[in-house]
Design a protein around this motif. Sequence first.
Motif, PDB file in Angstrom:
ATOM      1  N   PHE A  61      -4.889  -3.018 -35.210  1.00 36.34           N
ATOM      2  CA  PHE A  61      -5.246  -1.956 -36.170  1.00 36.34           C
ATOM      3  C   PHE A  61      -5.287  -2.521 -37.588  1.00 36.34           C
ATOM      4  N   ARG A  62      -4.230  -3.276 -37.926  1.00 32.23           N
ATOM      5  CA  ARG A  62      -4.101  -3.754 -39.310  1.00 32.23           C
ATOM      6  C   ARG A  62      -5.183  -4.776 -39.666  1.00 32.23           C
ATOM      7  N   ASP A  63      -5.417  -5.739 -38.768  1.00 33.46           N
ATOM      8  CA  ASP A  63      -6.307  -6.860 -39.111  1.00 33.46           C
ATOM      9  C   ASP A  63      -7.768  -6.599 -38.763  1.00 33.46           C
ATOM     10  N   SER A  64      -8.016  -5.765 -37.737  1.00 30.43           N
ATOM     11  CA  SER A  64      -9.405  -5.576 -37.302  1.00 30.43           C
ATOM     12  C   SER A  64      -9.879  -4.132 -37.399  1.00 30.43           C
ATOM     13  N   GLY A  65      -8.949  -3.198 -37.565  1.00 26.22           N
ATOM     14  CA  GLY A  65      -9.325  -1.792 -37.718  1.00 26.22           C
ATOM     15  C   GLY A  65      -9.373  -1.044 -36.398  1.00 26.22           C
ATOM     16  N   GLU A  66      -9.394   0.284 -36.532  1.00 24.08           N
ATOM     17  CA  GLU A  66      -9.368   1.121 -35.323  1.00 24.08           C
ATOM     18  C   GLU A  66     -10.597   0.939 -34.429  1.00 24.08           C
ATOM     19  N   PRO A  67     -11.831   0.805 -34.997  1.00 22.00           N
ATOM     20  CA  PRO A  67     -12.984   0.639 -34.091  1.00 22.00           C
ATOM     21  C   PRO A  67     -12.834  -0.594 -33.179  1.00 22.00           C
ATOM     22  N   ALA A  68     -12.267  -1.679 -33.728  1.00 19.50           N
ATOM     23  CA  ALA A  68     -12.065  -2.885 -32.903  1.00 19.50           C
ATOM     24  C   ALA A  68     -11.026  -2.613 -31.820  1.00 19.50           C
ATOM     25  N   PHE A  69      -9.995  -1.845 -32.188  1.00 16.73           N
ATOM     26  CA  PHE A  69      -8.994  -1.480 -31.180  1.00 16.73           C
ATOM     27  C   PHE A  69      -9.637  -0.656 -30.074  1.00 16.73           C
ATOM     28  N   ARG A  70     -10.486   0.308 -30.446  1.00 16.00           N
ATOM     29  CA  ARG A  70     -11.120   1.172 -29.430  1.00 16.00           C
ATOM     30  C   ARG A  70     -12.005   0.359 -28.488  1.00 16.00           C
ATOM     31  N   GLN A  71     -12.666  -0.663 -29.020  1.00 15.00           N
ATOM     32  CA  GLN A  71     -13.496  -1.511 -28.157  1.00 15.00           C
ATOM     33  C   GLN A  71     -12.621  -2.288 -27.169  1.00 15.00           C
ATOM     34  N   ALA A  72     -11.522  -2.815 -27.687  1.00 17.26           N
ATOM     35  CA  ALA A  72     -10.603  -3.570 -26.819  1.00 17.26           C
ATOM     36  C   ALA A  72     -10.025  -2.646 -25.745  1.00 17.26           C
ATOM     37  N   GLU A  73      -9.730  -1.422 -26.145  1.00 18.28           N
ATOM     38  CA  GLU A  73      -9.177  -0.432 -25.223  1.00 18.28           C
ATOM     39  C   GLU A  73     -10.180  -0.127 -24.110  1.00 18.28           C
ATOM     40  N   HIS A  74     -11.431   0.028 -24.493  1.00 15.57           N
ATOM     41  CA  HIS A  74     -12.472   0.343 -23.503  1.00 15.57           C
ATOM     42  C   HIS A  74     -12.644  -0.823 -22.517  1.00 15.57           C
ATOM     43  N   ARG A  75     -12.644  -2.039 -23.042  1.00 13.20           N
ATOM     44  CA  ARG A  75     -12.793  -3.215 -22.159  1.00 13.20           C
ATOM     45  C   ARG A  75     -11.618  -3.285 -21.184  1.00 13.20           C
ATOM     46  N   ALA A  76     -10.421  -3.005 -21.681  1.00 15.43           N
ATOM     47  CA  ALA A  76      -9.233  -3.074 -20.822  1.00 15.43           C
ATOM     48  C   ALA A  76      -9.288  -2.006 -19.731  1.00 15.43           C
ATOM     49  N   LEU A  77      -9.760  -0.809 -20.098  1.00 12.63           N
ATOM     50  CA  LEU A  77      -9.861   0.263 -19.109  1.00 12.63           C
ATOM     51  C   LEU A  77     -10.877  -0.100 -18.025  1.00 12.63           C
ATOM     52  N   ARG A  78     -11.992  -0.649 -18.436  1.00 13.12           N
ATOM     53  CA  ARG A  78     -12.999  -1.102 -17.463  1.00 13.12           C
ATOM     54  C   ARG A  78     -12.402  -2.116 -16.496  1.00 13.12           C
ATOM     55  N   GLN A  79     -11.602  -3.010 -17.044  1.00  9.82           N
ATOM     56  CA  GLN A  79     -10.995  -4.044 -16.202  1.00  9.82           C
ATOM     57  C   GLN A  79     -10.046  -3.406 -15.177  1.00  9.82           C
ATOM     58  N   VAL A  80      -9.262  -2.430 -15.614  1.00 10.40           N
ATOM     59  CA  VAL A  80      -8.358  -1.745 -14.673  1.00 10.40           C
ATOM     60  C   VAL A  80      -9.174  -1.134 -13.543  1.00 10.40           C
ATOM     61  N   LEU A  81     -10.244  -0.432 -13.900  1.00  7.37           N
ATOM     62  CA  LEU A  81     -11.056   0.246 -12.882  1.00  7.37           C
ATOM     63  C   LEU A  81     -11.724  -0.764 -11.954  1.00  7.37           C
ATOM     64  N   ASP A  82     -12.130  -1.885 -12.496  1.00 10.04           N
ATOM     65  CA  ASP A  82     -12.755  -2.927 -11.664  1.00 10.04           C
ATOM     66  C   ASP A  82     -11.778  -3.508 -10.656  1.00 10.04           C
ATOM     67  N   GLU A  83     -10.511  -3.475 -11.025  1.00  7.49           N
ATOM     68  CA  GLU A  83      -9.506  -4.095 -10.151  1.00  7.49           C
ATOM     69  C   GLU A  83      -9.009  -3.166  -9.047  1.00  7.49           C
ATOM     70  N   LEU A  84      -9.428  -1.906  -9.096  1.00 11.54           N
ATOM     71  CA  LEU A  84      -8.835  -0.951  -8.158  1.00 11.54           C
ATOM     72  C   LEU A  84      -9.106  -1.273  -6.695  1.00 11.54           C
ATOM     73  N   GLN A  85     -10.332  -1.663  -6.413  1.00  6.63           N
ATOM     74  CA  GLN A  85     -10.704  -1.877  -5.016  1.00  6.63           C
ATOM     75  C   GLN A  85      -9.817  -2.947  -4.397  1.00  6.63           C
ATOM     76  N   GLY A  86      -9.128  -2.561  -3.349  1.00 12.39           N
ATOM     77  CA  GLY A  86      -8.307  -3.544  -2.644  1.00 12.39           C
ATOM     78  C   GLY A  86      -6.989  -3.840  -3.342  1.00 12.39           C
ATOM     79  N   GLY A  87      -6.764  -3.224  -4.497  1.00 10.93           N
ATOM     80  CA  GLY A  87      -5.522  -3.499  -5.227  1.00 10.93           C
ATOM     81  C   GLY A  87      -4.389  -2.610  -4.747  1.00 10.93           C
ATOM     82  N   THR A  88      -3.237  -2.825  -5.321  1.00  5.47           N
ATOM     83  CA  THR A  88      -2.071  -2.017  -4.973  1.00  5.47           C
ATOM     84  C   THR A  88      -2.115  -0.695  -5.731  1.00  5.47           C
ATOM     85  N   ALA A  89      -1.572   0.347  -5.104  1.00  2.00           N
ATOM     86  CA  ALA A  89      -1.517   1.658  -5.748  1.00  2.00           C
ATOM     87  C   ALA A  89      -0.820   1.548  -7.094  1.00  2.00           C
TER      88      ALA A  89
END
Length: 200
Positions: A61-89
């Motif tokens: 937030f401090r060094d890159s701002g909220e929009p950069a945080f939101r982009q990182a957040e979106h990428r991380a969420l996509r990664q979680v969803l991509d990992e679901l298949q075959g993963g542990t509950a």
Amino acid sequence: MPLELPKKSPSALNQVVFLVGFMGAGKSTVGRALGQRLNWLFEDLDDRIERREGRKIEEIFRDSGEPAFRQAEHRALRQVLDELQGGTARVVALGGGAFVQKDNADLLEASGARTVFLDAPVEELWQRCCRQASADGIERPLLRSKQQFRKLHAARRAGYLQASVKVETSTRSVEEIAAEIADRLELQEIETRTEPGEVE
Ligand code: S3P
């Protein structure tokens, strides 16, 4: 941008729950308890963001701002969803702003995964966040004045209400809340995990 999500099997979707809600709602605390109750993994999306980015949330937030945080957040969420298949509950606690970003809500809806809104009166959320800041040193970049907190909460509440279920957290124990979520979503405890250790 069109959503490009690999289709998940129903079993993969029955094995993930996302906890959403405002700062101080108890997403991580309840998520951890729910994970323990079901023997599911627990993951905090903010922790994944910090690992991926190699920086603390407040530094992003401090060094890159909220929009950069939101982009990182979106990428991380996509990664979680991509990992679901075959993963542990797993139980995933999202940061307070994640579910009210339209692209994240769309992604979750398209995935078919279930979302739980942890609700509490804004005054109580504020008190919890202030307590956590002074007792545990938890820094929240968006915890500024009480007035801004109330305003942000009011602006977001309709978004949280789009979750699959809403659970009241006020004056209830963490265990009671976790039990209600498990019960209402008919979540099944698992005997053994296929992956070692907790993600956290
Ligand atoms: C945010 C909430 C935080 C964290 C970030 C942004 C928000 O998570 O993701 O500081 O926009 O409300 P918690 O809800 O766990 O505090």
